[in-house]
Design a protein around this motif. Structure first.
Motif, PDB file in Angstrom:
ATOM      1  N   ILE A 156       0.856  -1.192   0.000  1.00 37.92           N
ATOM      2  CA  ILE A 156       0.000   0.000   0.000  1.00 37.92           C
ATOM      3  C   ILE A 156       0.891   1.241   0.000  1.00 37.92           C
ATOM      4  O   ILE A 156       2.079   1.156   0.299  1.00 37.92           O
ATOM      5  N   GLY A 157       0.323   2.379  -0.332  1.00 41.72           N
ATOM      6  CA  GLY A 157       1.083   3.613  -0.489  1.00 41.72           C
ATOM      7  C   GLY A 157       1.822   4.055   0.752  1.00 41.72           C
ATOM      8  O   GLY A 157       1.362   3.861   1.879  1.00 41.72           O
ATOM      9  N   ALA A 158       2.974   4.680   0.521  1.00 43.41           N
ATOM     10  CA  ALA A 158       3.763   5.284   1.594  1.00 43.41           C
ATOM     11  C   ALA A 158       3.033   6.528   2.075  1.00 43.41           C
ATOM     12  O   ALA A 158       2.783   7.440   1.297  1.00 43.41           O
ATOM     13  N   GLU A 159       2.667   6.531   3.349  1.00 44.23           N
ATOM     14  CA  GLU A 159       1.866   7.637   3.868  1.00 44.23           C
ATOM     15  C   GLU A 159       2.049   7.768   5.377  1.00 44.23           C
ATOM     16  O   GLU A 159       2.117   6.766   6.087  1.00 44.23           O
ATOM     17  N   ASN A 160       2.107   8.993   5.851  1.00 40.48           N
ATOM     18  CA  ASN A 160       2.153   9.299   7.288  1.00 40.48           C
ATOM     19  C   ASN A 160       3.223   8.511   8.047  1.00 40.48           C
ATOM     20  O   ASN A 160       2.989   8.030   9.149  1.00 40.48           O
ATOM     21  N   GLY A 161       4.389   8.373   7.442  1.00 41.18           N
ATOM     22  CA  GLY A 161       5.510   7.748   8.138  1.00 41.18           C
ATOM     23  C   GLY A 161       5.573   6.240   8.083  1.00 41.18           C
ATOM     24  O   GLY A 161       6.375   5.635   8.781  1.00 41.18           O
ATOM     25  N   SER A 162       4.723   5.605   7.245  1.00 40.86           N
ATOM     26  CA  SER A 162       4.805   4.144   7.143  1.00 40.86           C
ATOM     27  C   SER A 162       4.357   3.662   5.764  1.00 40.86           C
ATOM     28  O   SER A 162       3.682   4.367   5.017  1.00 40.86           O
ATOM     29  N   ILE A 163       4.768   2.453   5.457  1.00 41.91           N
ATOM     30  CA  ILE A 163       4.328   1.719   4.281  1.00 41.91           C
ATOM     31  C   ILE A 163       4.164   0.274   4.745  1.00 41.91           C
ATOM     32  O   ILE A 163       4.836  -0.164   5.683  1.00 41.91           O
ATOM     33  N   ALA A 164       3.254  -0.474   4.131  1.00 42.60           N
ATOM     34  CA  ALA A 164       3.005  -1.842   4.592  1.00 42.60           C
ATOM     35  C   ALA A 164       2.698  -2.753   3.416  1.00 42.60           C
ATOM     36  O   ALA A 164       2.243  -2.298   2.359  1.00 42.60           O
ATOM     37  N   ALA A 165       2.937  -4.037   3.630  1.00 44.71           N
ATOM     38  CA  ALA A 165       2.636  -5.044   2.615  1.00 44.71           C
ATOM     39  C   ALA A 165       1.979  -6.259   3.236  1.00 44.71           C
ATOM     40  O   ALA A 165       2.281  -6.642   4.366  1.00 44.71           O
ATOM     41  N   MET A 166       1.103  -6.851   2.465  1.00 46.48           N
ATOM     42  CA  MET A 166       0.524  -8.153   2.800  1.00 46.48           C
ATOM     43  C   MET A 166       1.046  -9.114   1.746  1.00 46.48           C
ATOM     44  O   MET A 166       0.949  -8.840   0.539  1.00 46.48           O
ATOM     45  N   VAL A 167       1.603 -10.214   2.191  1.00 47.19           N
ATOM     46  CA  VAL A 167       2.197 -11.208   1.296  1.00 47.19           C
ATOM     47  C   VAL A 167       1.452 -12.522   1.490  1.00 47.19           C
ATOM     48  O   VAL A 167       1.085 -12.880   2.609  1.00 47.19           O
ATOM     49  N   ARG A 168       1.255 -13.240   0.358  1.00 44.64           N
ATOM     50  CA  ARG A 168       0.571 -14.537   0.440  1.00 44.64           C
ATOM     51  C   ARG A 168       1.266 -15.521  -0.487  1.00 44.64           C
ATOM     52  O   ARG A 168       1.597 -15.208  -1.616  1.00 44.64           O
TER      53      ARG A 168
END
Length: 185
Positions: free
Chosen positions: A75-87
């Protein structure tokens, strides 16, 4: 002991106590000042970076790994964080989920990663924690600072290819190239 000797010793003792008390006060004061300076200073372990430097990671990527498919959704880099879901899934069903977060900490970036078996059962007691080791325009690399798992982890984007660089215990690196794909197909 004569009265004058007792008075002399009393004055000596008092002077020594005053000197000792003064020394203790100065040492404690200097220690408190040093602790205050250390506590107020930012000690970023990795190179300077912001989460916006990782905006190139945003997207959906996938590749076949034998009979399985590995998917990464950033997901987009925003407000000091970025995150991913991996499957990881295949003919036998889903074999692994992974949650990745990268956050700004003290002027650099810190990655946390936790893998799960089906049923949301963590594979390790605690998430893997990694600090930023290197960053360029379309490449980022992290090094493990705590937790179980890979010693290094990196990502590169070149055109439509998003490559995961997984450090191995023997010092080698396994590259896993994924391709951009649309969520809407």
């Amino acid at each position: 002991m004569s009265k004058s000797n007792a008075l002399y010793r009393s004055e000596q003792h008092k002077a020594g106590t005053d000197t000792m008390a003064g020394t203790v006060k100065r040492v404690l004061g200097a220690g408190m000042l040093a602790m205050s300076l250390l506590a107020s200073h930012s000690w970023a372990a990795g190179p300077a970076a912001t989460i916006e430097d990782l905006s190139w990671m945003t997207g959906n990527y996938a590749a076949d790994l034998g009979p399985n498919t590995l998917e990464e959704n950033w997901i987009g880099a925003e407000n000091g964080s970025i995150a991913a879901m991996v499957r990881m899934s295949g003919p036998e069903g889903t074999s692994m989920f992974e949650m990745i977060t990268i956050e700004e900490v003290d002027g650099s970036l810190v990655l946390h990663l936790q893998q799960f078996d089906p049923g949301y059962q963590p594979r390790t007691e605690a998430p893997l924690k990694m600090e930023l080791a290197m960053i360029t325009d379309n490449h980022v690399h992290f090094t493990k600072i705590s937790g179980e798992g890979m010693p290094t982890l990196g990502y590169t984007r070149s055109g439509e290819t998003f490559t995961i660089h997984v450090g191995q215990a023997d010092g080698s690196t396994r590259d896993i190239p994924l391709q951009v794909r649309s969520l809407w197909n």
